[in-house]
Design a protein around this motif. Structure first.
Motif, short mmCIF file in Angstrom:
data_model
loop_
_atom_site.label_atom_id
_atom_site.label_comp_id
_atom_site.label_asym_id
_atom_site.label_seq_id
_atom_site.Cartn_x
_atom_site.Cartn_y
_atom_site.Cartn_z
N VAL A 178 0.49 -1.62 -0.32
CA VAL A 178 0.26 -0.21 -0.49
C VAL A 178 0.59 1.24 0.03
CG1 VAL A 178 -1.51 1.11 1.62
CG2 VAL A 178 -2.13 -0.87 0.81
N ILE A 179 1.54 1.34 1.32
CA ILE A 179 2.73 2.42 1.04
C ILE A 179 3.39 2.72 -0.25
CG2 ILE A 179 4.00 3.82 2.09
CD1 ILE A 179 3.55 2.56 4.79
N GLY A 180 4.02 1.36 -0.16
CA GLY A 180 5.14 1.71 -1.84
C GLY A 180 4.92 1.60 -2.71
N GLN A 181 4.06 1.07 -2.86
CA GLN A 181 3.78 1.20 -4.02
C GLN A 181 2.38 1.74 -4.56
OE1 GLN A 181 5.22 -2.87 -5.86
NE2 GLN A 181 5.84 -2.36 -7.62
N ALA A 182 1.77 0.98 -4.60
CA ALA A 182 0.17 1.67 -5.24
C ALA A 182 -0.76 2.85 -4.76
CB ALA A 182 -1.06 -0.06 -4.24
N ALA A 183 0.33 3.55 -3.78
CA ALA A 183 -0.76 5.08 -3.54
C ALA A 183 -0.01 5.85 -4.38
CB ALA A 183 -0.37 4.95 -1.76
N VAL A 184 1.32 5.17 -4.99
CA VAL A 184 2.53 5.61 -5.67
C VAL A 184 1.96 5.94 -7.25
CG1 VAL A 184 4.16 6.74 -6.51
CG2 VAL A 184 4.03 6.43 -4.56
N GLN A 185 1.31 4.45 -7.08
CA GLN A 185 0.62 4.22 -8.98
C GLN A 185 -0.70 4.91 -9.46
OE1 GLN A 185 1.46 0.62 -9.85
NE2 GLN A 185 3.55 0.81 -10.14
N ALA A 186 -0.87 5.03 -8.43
CA ALA A 186 -2.55 5.56 -8.07
C ALA A 186 -2.52 7.32 -8.22
CB ALA A 186 -3.66 5.18 -6.76
N GLY A 187 -0.88 7.93 -7.85
CA GLY A 187 -1.52 9.07 -7.49
C GLY A 187 -1.79 9.71 -6.46
N ILE A 188 -2.11 8.93 -5.60
CA ILE A 188 -2.55 9.68 -4.11
C ILE A 188 -1.40 10.55 -3.28
CG2 ILE A 188 -3.60 9.63 -1.70
CD1 ILE A 188 -5.00 7.28 -3.13
N VAL A 189 -0.23 10.20 -3.27
CA VAL A 189 1.11 9.43 -2.75
C VAL A 189 2.13 10.03 -3.41
CG1 VAL A 189 0.57 9.77 -0.38
CG2 VAL A 189 1.54 8.27 -1.98
N SER A 190 2.87 11.40 -3.70
CA SER A 190 4.27 11.42 -4.54
C SER A 190 5.77 10.31 -3.97
CB SER A 190 5.43 12.77 -4.82
OG SER A 190 5.44 13.33 -3.44
N ASN A 191 5.89 9.74 -4.58
CA ASN A 191 7.62 9.11 -3.94
C ASN A 191 8.21 9.91 -2.62
OD1 ASN A 191 7.14 7.25 -6.30
ND2 ASN A 191 7.89 8.77 -7.32
N ILE A 192 8.26 11.22 -3.20
CA ILE A 192 9.22 11.42 -2.00
C ILE A 192 9.00 11.81 -1.34
CG2 ILE A 192 10.29 13.56 -1.59
CD1 ILE A 192 11.46 12.66 -4.67
#
Lengths: 373, 514
Positions: free
Chosen positions: B387-401
Motif C-alpha cells: 500500500v505505502i510503497g507502490q500502489a499509493a504512488v501509482q494511483a497518484g495519491i502520494v508522491s514518491n518523495i
C-alpha cells in the motif's frame, strides 16, 4: 484562570504571527528557470522565460515564452496570461542579457525589481548573449539536459577551470557600484550549439565595452588572483618555422599549479604606476617539440616572454577602452588614496594614462612522467 | 480545569475514601476457634476458593484450623511443610513448642486486618483453639511464568533475563547485580482494593534523600482502588502529567535498573508488573541502551549520535517537507526540485493532506502489527509495503518523495531505544506538521522553541529533566552524545543528585607494564 489566560494569549500570538504570506504548493507554480532580456529591431524590450513542465502528458520537459513588456515586473503579468501556474522568480538560474541591450548606456536600472524584490535569487548568473536571445531560448537539443541546467553547468564548470566568471546578480551589483573597478560577465553565443565565447567587459555604467576570448579571460582572472581548480595554458614558444605547421610543433601546454599576482601601485609624474608581478608554478603537460631545442632555462625564459607579451596586450586592450575589470582602482585607493580620490569619478581615464609594468616569473615544477635527458 | 477541581473537592467531602464495608482495623481475634471460623466465614462470604481445614494437632491434641485461598498458595508447601508435621509428628521432648512446621517464615498476629491481608496475599493462617494469636505461614505460590528474555528492550550483549510479574523475583534479579549492604529497600502498599506492593530500592549512601522522600511522599498520597501496572503508576506520580515526554523510566531489564541504582537513581519495583520504575529520569537516559555499554566506545558513540539525529528527523522531517513544498521551494537545489515537482505533479492533495494520509497510514500499520499474532503480523507487513510503497504512488495519491520521507521518519522513530520516548516523538511530529502547514519555517521555528522550552521546564521527581543540556553540566557530557571509555567516567552524573559523586578512580589501562 491563569492557565486559560496563557492559552488565550498563546493562540492570539500565533494568529498574529507574521508568516510567509502566500502559500502555493510547488506543483502549482511555474518556476522560471531562465529569464532573457533583449531588444528587437525596433528597440522594443522583449522578455523571454523558460520553465519546466512537470506534467507527464507534455512531450517536452520545458516550455518557453516570449513577451513584449515595459519592465521585468510588467512581463510577469503577460507570462501569467500564458502559463499554467503562477510564474515565480525564486529559481531563476540564468539571466540572459542580449548584447543589443548592453550597448545602451542606461540599461542597468531595468534590473531594479530583481534587487528590490526579495523573492529573486541573488545567485542567478548574468550572462551576455552575443546575438539574439531568442535563438538561445528556443534552442532545445534532445541530446542535452534542459537548457537552464545546461547553461548553468556550462558557466559553473568553466568558472572552476578559470575560464569564465559566475557573474551573479550580487557580484554584478557590487561591480557596477564599485568605483574602483568595472563589471565583467560571461558571454555565450549560439553557433551550431550554445557555446561559451568568453567574457564581456562593461564600463562603469554597465555599457558593453570589450569582448575577451577564452584565453584572454583566463589571463584576466589570473591577474585578479581568481584561480579556481585548474588553469591550463597552451602557448607557442618557438617561432613558427615550418610553413605548414599542421601539427603545431611549436606549442607547449602547461597546467598552472600556483599563481600569485602582486600589484604594487605608485604615483609618479602625475600619473599612476602599477607594477604587476606574476609568479607561476607550472607543470608541463604537453610539449610537441623535441627537448634538445630548448633546455629548461631557455624554456622558462621563452614562456615568461610569451606570457608577458600576452598580458601586456590584454592590459593595453583594457586601457584603450578606459575600463578596469582587474580592479587596479581598488589597489590605487588603498595605497594612493589622495591621488585616487581626485580621479575617482573618472578612474577609467586615469588608468588609461597610467603606466603598467608586467613581470612574469615561471617556476617549472615538473616535466611530467617522461624522463628528461 | 478549576471547575473540576472544586467539583472533586465537593465529592470528597460527601463520602470519604473508603472501600471496605466493615472496618477491621481495631478488631482482634477471639480465643475461641469456632468464633474465629465464624468471623472468617463472615469476612470471606461467597468466596468459593477459600479453604478451611479443621484438624487436631498431634503434638498438643488441640483443635485447629488452617485457612488459605486455593490457587494463591503452593499446595505442595501446605501439604508437606504445614499439614504433615502438624497432623502426624509428635516430638516428646519439646512439649511447649506446639507449632512445628518446616517453613522459614512464620509470623504471629492477632488483628483481623493483618490476617485478612495475609490470606488475600496467598499466606495460610493457622487458628488454634484457646489461643489469642494466629500463625501466618508463608506459603505463597500463584500462577507465574518463568524468567524469559526481554521483549521490548532486547539487547545483544546485555543479560538475557527480563523482569517478571513477581516482585520478589525482580528484587532478587537486581540484588544479584548489587550484593551490597547499602542497597536498601522501602516497602509500600498502594491501592485500597489492589493492595499493590511497591518496593523502592536505592543505595543509601549514594541516592539523594530528598529525591527519595519526594518519591515516597507522592506514593503515600495516592488514594485509588487499584493500580494494575507500573506504567499507570507513573501517571499518578510523575511531575507534569500534560507533557508528551515520559518522566520516569520504565524498564524490563534488571541490568539497566541495577546500573541506574549505581548511578544514584531510585528504582521502584512494582509487584505484578514486569517493569520497574527508574527515577529521577532525564531526557538523555531515554536515548541510552544497555548495548551502549556492551559495544566498544567508538561504536557506541556512533550509535548514540544516530539516535539523537533520528530524534530530530522523526519530529521535523515531514514538517520540513511540508514547509519546503508549500512555502520555501527556493532552498531546494534545482535538480531535486525538478524531480520533486515531477513526482508531485499527479498528486491531487496539498502537501499537508498528503503527509497526514501517509503518516496516519503508517501509524495504523504499526499499531495493527503490535497486537496481532506473529503469523498474521506478516500479512500486515506485506499489505503495508504494497500500500505505502507502490500502489499509493501509482494511483497518484502520494508522491514518491513523500513515501521516502515517511519511511525515513518511521525508521528514525524506531531507533529510539525506549518505547515511551519513541511514542512521544511519533506523536510530536503531528503538531509540527500543522505548524509547518500554516506558517512554514516560521511555524517550525516556533514549534522547536516551544519544544525546547518545555524540555527545559520539565522536572522529574524535582530534578531537572533537561540535564545535562539545561542546566548545562559539561562533566556529564562524557556519557551523552559520545560515550567516553568506561574507565574515563569517574563521577556519577550530577542529574541524579547523588550525594556521593565519585564512582571510580581513574582506571586508565597502561598497557604492558613489564
Amino acid at each position: 484562570m491563569k492557565r486559560w489566560l496563557y492559552a488565550t494569549l498563546f493562540i492570539f500570538l500565533i494568529v498574529i504571527l507574521s508568516s510567509c504570506g502566500k502559500k502555493a504548493p510547488l506543483e502549482d507554480l511555474t518556476l522560471a528557470l531562465i529569464l532573457g532580456i533583449d531588444l528587437d529591431d525596433k528597440n522594443n524590450l522583449v522578455f523571454y522565460e523558460i520553465n519546466p513542465v512537470f506534467s507527464k502528458e507534455a512531450k517536452k520537459g520545458t516550455e518557453s515564452y516570449e513577451v513584449k513588456a515595459k519592465t521585468i515586473r510588467d512581463s510577469r503579468r503577460l507570462f501569467d496570461a500564458l502559463t499554467t501556474g503562477e510564474v515565480t522568480a525564486g529559481k531563476i538560474q540564468v539571466l540572459l542579457v542580449g548584447k543589443r541591450v548592453l550597448q545602451h548606456e542606461d540599461w542597468f536600472p531595468i534590473l531594479d525589481t530583481v534587487y528590490r524584490n526579495p523573492t529573486f535569487s541573488m545567485s542567478t548568473r548574468v550572462v551576455t548573449v552575443d546575438g539574439p536571445v531568442s535563438k538561445v531560448v528556443v534552442h532545445n537539443p534532445e541530446e542535452k539536459p534542459q537548457l537552464s541546467l545546461h547553461l548553468k553547468a556550462l558557466i559553473d564548470k568553466n568558472y572552476d577551470r578559470t575560464r569564465a566568471v559566475k557573474g551573479t546578480l550580487q557580484e554584478l551589483h557590487r561591480e557596477i557600484y564599485e568605483k574602483g573597478m568595472t563589471p565583467f560577465i560571461s558571454e555565450v553565443k549560439k553557433e551550431k550549439n550554445i557555446e561559451l565565447a568568453g567574457i564581456s567587459l562593461l564600463d562603469n555604467k554597465g555599457k558593453y565595452a570589450q569582448f575577451l576570448n577564452v584565453p584572454e579571460s583566463t589571463l584576466l582572472l589570473m591577474l585578479q588572483n581568481k584561480k579556481r581548480h585548474e588553469i591550463t595554458l597552451t602557448i607557442p614558444v618557438l617561432p613558427n618555422k615550418d610553413e605548414k605547421n599542421i601539427f603545431h610543433k611549436n606549442v607547449i601546454s602547461f597546467a598552472v599549479n600556483k599563481v600569485k599576482t602582486r600589484i604594487k601601485p605608485g604615483y609618479k609624474q602625475n600619473k599612476f604606476q602599477f607594477n604587476i608581478s606574476i609568479t607561476l608554478t607550472i607543470n608541463i603537460v604537453e610539449r610537441l617539440f623535441p627537448e634538445e631545442k630548448l633546455n629548461n632555462d631557455q624554456l622558462t625564459a621563452a614562456i615568461e616572454k610569451v606570457l608577458k607579451k600576452q598580458i601586456e596586450d590584454l592590459i593595453k586592450k583594457i586601457q584603450k577602452k578606459k575600463i578596469d575589470p582587474i580592479g587596479l582602482g581598488l589597489y590605487a585607493r588603498a595605497y594612493q588614496y589622495t591621488h585616487y580620490k581626485k580621479v575617482e569619478n573618472k578612474w577609467g581615464e586615469a588608468l588609461a594614462e597610467s603606466d603598467v609594468n608586467v613581470s612574469v616569473k615561471i617556476d617549472i615544477n615538473s616535466n611530467g612522467a617522461v624522463i628528461q635527458k | 480545569m478549576l471547575f473540576f477541581r472544586n467539583y472533586r473537592n465537593k465529592q470528597r467531602q460527601q463520602s470519604s475514601f473508603k472501600m471496605q464495608n466493615n472496618d477491621l482495623t481495631e478488631k482482634v481475634i477471639s480465643p475461641l476457634l469456632l468464633e474465629n471460623l465464624a468471623e472468617i466465614q463472615k469476612i470471606f462470604s461467597e468466596t468459593t476458593d477459600l479453604i478451611v481445614k479443621n484438624f487436631v494437632i498431634k503434638q498438643t491434641k488441640c483443635p485447629a484450623a488452617l485457612v488459605y485461598l486455593s490457587g494463591l498458595t503452593d499446595t505442595k508447601t501446605v501439604n508437606n511443610h504445614v499439614l504433615r508435621p502438624l497432623l502426624f509428628e509428635a516430638n516428646k521432648e519439646e512439649q511447649d513448642f506446639e507449632v512445628q512446621v518446616s517453613l522459614g517464615l512464620v509470623k504471629e498476629n492477632s488483628t483481623w486486618q493483618e490476617i485478612e491481608n495475609a490470606i488475600l496475599q496467598g499466606n495460610s493462617v493457622l487458628f488454634i483453639d484457646q489461643r489469642h494469636i494466629a500463625f501466618i505461614f508463608d506459603t505463597q505460590g500463584w500462577p507465574q511464568r518463568g524468567i524469559e528474555d526481554t521483549n521490548i528492550e532486547s539487547s545483544l550483549r546485555g543479560e538475557h533475563l527480563g523482569f517478571t510479574e513477581t516482585g520478589s523475583n525482580n528484587i532478587a534479579m537486581i540484588r544479584r547485580h548489587i550484593p551490597n549492604r547499602e542497597l536498601k529497600m522501602k516497602e509500600m502498599t498502594v491501592g485500597a482494593r489492589g493492595n499493590l506492593k511497591l518496593t523502592i530500592l536505592y543505595l543509601a549512601d549514594v541516592a539523594n534523600p530528598d529525591v527519595l522522600k519526594e518519591l515516597v511522599d507522592r506514593i503515600n498520597k495516592l488514594e485509588v482502588d487499584g493500580i494494575l501496572n507500573a506504567a499507570s503508576l507513573t501517571e499518578y506520580i510523575e511531575d507534569n502529567p500534560y507533557s508528551p515526554f515520559p518522566q520516569l523510566f520504565l524498564t524490563e531489564r534488571p541490568d539497566f535498573a541495577a546500573g541506574e541504582i549505581l548511578q544514584g537513581r531510585i528504582v521502584t519495583v512494582v509487584d505484578r508488573s514486569p517493569n520497574v520504575l527508574i527515577g529521577p529520569a532525564t531526557f538523555e537516559i531515554f536515548f541510552k541502551s544497555m548495548d551502549d555499554y556492551g559495544a566498544r566506545w567508538i561504536v557506541a558513540s556512533f550509535i548514540r549520535l544516530m539516535r539523537y539525529f533520528g530524534f530530530f528527523i522523526a519530529i521535523f522531517l515531514p514538517a520540513t517537507y511540508i514547509a519546503v513544498i508549500a512555502f520555501h521551494f527556493e532552498i531546494v537545489p534545482l535538480k531535486l526540485l525538478l524531480s520533486i515537482g515531477a513526482s508531485r505533479e499527479r498528486v491531487p492533495f496539498p502537501p499537508f493532506i498528503e503527509a497526514i494520509i501517509m503518516e496516519i497510514t503508517l501509524e495504523m500499520l504499526r499499531e495493527a502489527g503490535i497486537r496481532l499474532p506473529a503469523k498474521i503480523g506478516q500479512t500486515v507487513g506485506i499489505v503495508g509495503g504494497i500500500v505505502i510503497g507502490q500502489a499509493a504512488v501509482q494511483a497518484g495519491i502520494v508522491s514518491n518523495i513523500m513515501v521516502i520521507v515517511v519511511a525515513l521518519t518511521a525508521i528514525a522513530s524506531f531507533i529510539i531505544p525506549n518505547y515511551d520516548m519513541g511514542a512521544a516523538i511519533r506523536l510530536l511530529r503531528f503538531p509540527m506538521m500543522i505548524a509547518a502547514a500554516i506558517f512554514g519555517f516560521v511555524g517550525l521555528a516556533v514549534g522547536l522553541m516551544t519544544l525546547i522550552a518545555h524540555v527545559i521546564a520539565l522536572e522529574s521527581l524535582g530534578t531537572p529533566y533537561g540535564s545535562p543540556f539545561a542546566p548545562l553540566r559539561f562533566p556529564d557530557w562524557k556519557d551523552l552524545f559520545i560515550r567516553f571509555p568506561e574507565w574515563s567516567i569517574v563521577k556519577r552524573p550530577e542529574s541524579t543528585r547523588a550525594i556521593q559523586r565519585k564512582r571510580a578512580n581513574s582506571n586508565r589501562p597502561k598497557g604492558d607494564e613489564h
